[in-house]
Scaffold this motif. Structure first.
Motif, PDB file in Angstrom:
ATOM      1  N   UNK A  84       0.853  -1.190   0.000  1.00 38.71           N
ATOM      2  CA  UNK A  84       0.000   0.000   0.000  1.00 38.71           C
ATOM      3  C   UNK A  84       0.888   1.240   0.000  1.00 38.71           C
ATOM      4  N   UNK A  85       0.828   2.028  -1.060  1.00 36.28           N
ATOM      5  CA  UNK A  85       1.767   3.141  -1.254  1.00 36.28           C
ATOM      6  C   UNK A  85       1.035   4.485  -1.282  1.00 36.28           C
ATOM      7  N   UNK A  86       1.761   5.581  -1.053  1.00 37.54           N
ATOM      8  CA  UNK A  86       1.166   6.921  -1.118  1.00 37.54           C
ATOM      9  C   UNK A  86       1.003   7.399  -2.554  1.00 37.54           C
ATOM     10  N   UNK A  87       0.158   6.700  -3.282  1.00 41.29           N
ATOM     11  CA  UNK A  87      -0.201   7.062  -4.646  1.00 41.29           C
ATOM     12  C   UNK A  87      -1.670   7.464  -4.642  1.00 41.29           C
ATOM     13  N   UNK A  88      -2.183   7.905  -5.746  1.00 44.94           N
ATOM     14  CA  UNK A  88      -3.554   8.415  -5.785  1.00 44.94           C
ATOM     15  C   UNK A  88      -4.547   7.406  -5.219  1.00 44.94           C
ATOM     16  N   UNK A  89      -4.387   6.139  -5.597  1.00 48.33           N
ATOM     17  CA  UNK A  89      -5.304   5.112  -5.118  1.00 48.33           C
ATOM     18  C   UNK A  89      -5.222   4.963  -3.601  1.00 48.33           C
ATOM     19  N   UNK A  90      -4.008   5.130  -3.046  1.00 47.22           N
ATOM     20  CA  UNK A  90      -3.838   5.032  -1.598  1.00 47.22           C
ATOM     21  C   UNK A  90      -4.515   6.162  -0.852  1.00 47.22           C
ATOM     22  N   UNK A  91      -4.301   7.384  -1.325  1.00 50.74           N
ATOM     23  CA  UNK A  91      -4.945   8.525  -0.675  1.00 50.74           C
ATOM     24  C   UNK A  91      -6.465   8.410  -0.754  1.00 50.74           C
ATOM     25  N   UNK A  92      -6.955   7.967  -1.906  1.00 48.41           N
ATOM     26  CA  UNK A  92      -8.400   7.820  -2.087  1.00 48.41           C
ATOM     27  C   UNK A  92      -8.959   6.746  -1.163  1.00 48.41           C
ATOM     28  N   UNK A 114       6.364   7.761   5.142  1.00 43.93           N
ATOM     29  CA  UNK A 114       7.007   8.639   6.128  1.00 43.93           C
ATOM     30  C   UNK A 114       7.286   9.989   5.490  1.00 43.93           C
ATOM     31  N   UNK A 115       6.314  10.895   5.588  1.00 39.73           N
ATOM     32  CA  UNK A 115       6.467  12.259   5.111  1.00 39.73           C
ATOM     33  C   UNK A 115       5.384  13.128   5.743  1.00 39.73           C
ATOM     34  N   UNK A 116       5.642  14.410   5.810  1.00 36.44           N
ATOM     35  CA  UNK A 116       4.748  15.336   6.499  1.00 36.44           C
ATOM     36  C   UNK A 116       3.336  15.292   5.912  1.00 36.44           C
ATOM     37  N   UNK A 154      -2.456  14.633   6.493  1.00 31.97           N
ATOM     38  CA  UNK A 154      -3.622  13.994   5.883  1.00 31.97           C
ATOM     39  C   UNK A 154      -4.390  13.185   6.935  1.00 31.97           C
ATOM     40  N   UNK A 155      -3.668  12.420   7.747  1.00 29.08           N
ATOM     41  CA  UNK A 155      -4.310  11.647   8.810  1.00 29.08           C
ATOM     42  C   UNK A 155      -5.008  12.575   9.802  1.00 29.08           C
ATOM     43  N   UNK A 156      -4.342  13.648  10.150  1.00 25.60           N
ATOM     44  CA  UNK A 156      -4.925  14.604  11.099  1.00 25.60           C
ATOM     45  C   UNK A 156      -6.221  15.192  10.551  1.00 25.60           C
ATOM     46  N   UNK A 157      -6.217  15.554   9.286  1.00 24.79           N
ATOM     47  CA  UNK A 157      -7.403  16.150   8.671  1.00 24.79           C
ATOM     48  C   UNK A 157      -8.570  15.172   8.628  1.00 24.79           C
ATOM     49  N   UNK A 158      -8.257  13.880   8.512  1.00 20.17           N
ATOM     50  CA  UNK A 158      -9.305  12.856   8.499  1.00 20.17           C
ATOM     51  C   UNK A 158      -9.681  12.397   9.911  1.00 20.17           C
ATOM     52  N   UNK A 159      -9.006  12.945  10.914  1.00 18.48           N
ATOM     53  CA  UNK A 159      -9.174  12.519  12.306  1.00 18.48           C
ATOM     54  C   UNK A 159      -8.839  11.036  12.466  1.00 18.48           C
ATOM     55  N   UNK A 201       7.607   8.447  16.823  1.00 21.50           N
ATOM     56  CA  UNK A 201       6.753   8.671  17.999  1.00 21.50           C
ATOM     57  C   UNK A 201       5.956   9.941  17.777  1.00 21.50           C
ATOM     58  N   UNK A 202       4.703   9.791  17.344  1.00 19.46           N
ATOM     59  CA  UNK A 202       3.849  10.956  17.116  1.00 19.46           C
ATOM     60  C   UNK A 202       2.392  10.538  17.174  1.00 19.46           C
ATOM     61  N   UNK A 203       1.536  11.539  17.325  1.00 21.82           N
ATOM     62  CA  UNK A 203       0.096  11.315  17.371  1.00 21.82           C
ATOM     63  C   UNK A 203      -0.570  12.286  16.417  1.00 21.82           C
TER      64      UNK A 203
END
Length: 268
Positions: free
Chosen positions: A121-129, A153-155, A160-165, A184-186
């Protein structure tokens, strides 16, 4: 800054090789959860990845655990691993999965849902969708996402995760090329940390699945994580720590060690 609540448990509880290590030797399988809940405040249900859960089975687990006990539930494989699933079938899978969790929601025993994506599972369009579809499909549920591929592993990922809660699952696993580092992050009010073990020799090359997780952490290795746990717990309201090195009861041994280290941290 104060620490949020930190709870430790294991990934699964119903293991035959935990007898004489954690469980009494003759304990019936249907009594394991009740016994487990006397020692740990939470558990991660992993069987739900292999078999779609039902409300009847979940209710039975609710009835066997005391008030305040919590369950983290891994999503069914059709939700995270089916690459060619149609939108209609994906939404149906999310709906069936969500309905099965009703007993947990009604009893206040649902900690969160864990969506563990595969290495491919990669950060490509299908993954973000797919992440956006997941948020819509599991509306109203607290969700934590675990990635396996280091390309996430990128900002952009964490925003994106934060925006989706969506919460982010921190991991400890072998230091192999392509795997996630011990971040180590939330990204939500939930902190989540999974210890997979560091058995690099068997991670990719194993005959049985359990070989990958056949690893017992030393106290020193767990102590490495204490500043990181503190960092996550300072940002999250609740932090869940799960030991996934389940072979031969290693998870129980290490979970108890972690409980002691966290108690020492809270007292210092």
């Amino acid at each position: 800054m104060g620490l949020g609540q930190v709870m430790v448990g294991t990934s699964g509880f119903s293991y035959a090789d935990w007898r004489d290590v954690f469980y009494p030797s003759q304990i019936p399988k249907n009594s394991m959860l009740t016994y487990y809940a006397q020692h740990f405040p939470m558990v991660e249900l992993d069987y739900t990845y292999y078999a779609m859960p039902t409300a009847k089975t979940i209710q039975n687990m609710v009835d066997k655990t005391p008030e305040g006990f919590l369950f983290c539930v891994k999503t069914h494989q059709s939700i995270t691993h089916a690459t060619k699933i149609s939108s209609a079938d994906f939404n149906l899978a999310c709906s069936v999965f969500s309905r099965a969790l009703e007993p947990l929601k009604e009893s206040g025993k649902l900690a969160c849902v864990l969506a563990q994506f595969p290495w491919g599972f990669r950060p490509e369009q299908q993954g973000w969708e797919r992440l956006e579809q997941l948020r819509e499909g599991l509306t109203g549920l607290p969700v934590v996402v675990e990635f396996r591929n280091v390309s996430w592993v990128k900002r952009e990922t964490f925003f994106f995760l934060h925006d989706l809660d969506f919460g982010f699952c921190c991991v400890d696993e072998p230091k192999l090329k392509g795997l996630f580092p011990p971040l180590a992050l939330a990204t939500s009010d939930l902190g989540y940390i999974r210890f997979h073990g560091r058995n690099g020799a068997k991670w990719w090359r194993h005959k049985e699945g359990w070989e990958r997780y056949n690893y017992l952490y030393s106290k020193e290795e767990l102590e490495e994580w204490m500043p990181k746990i503190q960092k996550v717990a300072q940002k999250a309201n609740r932090t869940f720590i799960l030991m996934n090195n389940c072979h031969a009861g290693h998870a129980v041994t290490n979970a108890r060690m972690l409980q002691e280290l966290i108690q020492e941290m809270n007292c210092s």
